[in-house]
Motif scaffolding. Structure first.
Motif, short mmCIF file in Angstrom:
data_model
loop_
_atom_site.label_atom_id
_atom_site.label_comp_id
_atom_site.label_asym_id
_atom_site.label_seq_id
_atom_site.Cartn_x
_atom_site.Cartn_y
_atom_site.Cartn_z
N PRO A 30 -18.40 92.51 9.47
CA PRO A 30 -19.63 92.46 10.28
C PRO A 30 -20.59 93.62 10.04
O PRO A 30 -21.80 93.42 10.00
N GLU A 31 -20.06 94.83 9.87
CA GLU A 31 -20.93 95.98 9.66
C GLU A 31 -21.64 95.88 8.32
O GLU A 31 -22.83 96.21 8.22
N GLU A 51 -30.85 89.54 19.42
CA GLU A 51 -31.68 90.44 18.64
C GLU A 51 -30.95 91.75 18.40
O GLU A 51 -30.28 92.28 19.28
N GLY A 52 -31.09 92.28 17.18
CA GLY A 52 -30.60 93.60 16.84
C GLY A 52 -29.26 93.63 16.13
O GLY A 52 -28.44 92.73 16.27
N ARG A 53 -29.06 94.70 15.35
CA ARG A 53 -27.84 94.83 14.56
C ARG A 53 -26.58 94.87 15.40
O ARG A 53 -25.56 94.29 15.02
N ALA A 54 -26.61 95.56 16.54
CA ALA A 54 -25.41 95.62 17.38
C ALA A 54 -25.01 94.22 17.85
O ALA A 54 -23.83 93.87 17.85
N ALA A 58 -21.53 92.15 16.95
CA ALA A 58 -20.70 91.55 18.01
C ALA A 58 -20.54 90.05 17.78
O ALA A 58 -19.44 89.51 17.92
N PHE A 59 -21.62 89.38 17.42
CA PHE A 59 -21.56 87.95 17.15
C PHE A 59 -20.58 87.65 16.01
O PHE A 59 -19.74 86.75 16.12
#
Length: 155
Positions: A30-31, A51-54, A58-59
């Motif tokens: 994921p990262e 929205e967003g990288r975090a 998580a998704f």
């Protein structure tokens, strides 16, 4: 940070961008995947919006905890300027061992640095028997060169 190839895309660079995305997603990291997106990237994945990288990380962690032995193939569908559309298929099984093939389309929009700022994905899942799987390579990892893409293997 930039992520070549950069827009505006040619047919060759759009194909390269799709294959790079395929390879990253097949890593199931994921990262690593999230680094291809802007910090404020907006997503629609099926009926989820975030929205967003975090949120992307998580998704993807949640996704790959339930979609086991995931293997993906993406093919370029269309491109123009800073946008690319792909079609894809991926196979996975659930915790009970039931296999699925997921069919989908994605529309991507990139910023000037080659980072994806918008991703919209429509996906349908079809139950399949294990014997009907098409994608057999050691995973996680990229699709080997000798495994045909979707254009060579119809639905």
């Amino acid at each position: 940070m930039s992520r070549p190839p950069l827009p505006p895309f040619t047919k060759e660079t759009a194909i390269q961008k799709a294959r790079m995305a395929e390879d990253a997603w097949n890593s199931r990291d994921p990262e690593r995947v999230a680094l291809a997106y802007t910090e404020d990237s907006r997503w629609r994945n099926r009926s989820e919006f975030f929205e967003g990288r975090a949120a992307i990380v998580a998704f993807l962690k949640r996704k790959w905890s339930t979609e086991r032995d995931y293997r993906l193939i993406k093919d370029l569908w269309a491109f123009d300027g800073n946008r690319i559309a792909v079609r894809f298929q991926y196979e996975w099984h659930d915790a009970d061992g039931q296999w699925y093939r997921s069919y989908g389309n994605e529309q991507w929009e990139f910023d000037e640095r080659g980072l994806m700022r918008r991703r919209e994905a429509s996906i349908n899942d079809v139950r399949i028997a294990g014997k009907d799987r098409r994608f057999h390579w050691p995973a996680p990892g990229p699709r080997p060169a000798d495994v045909a893409g979707l254009s060579e293997k119809p639905f």
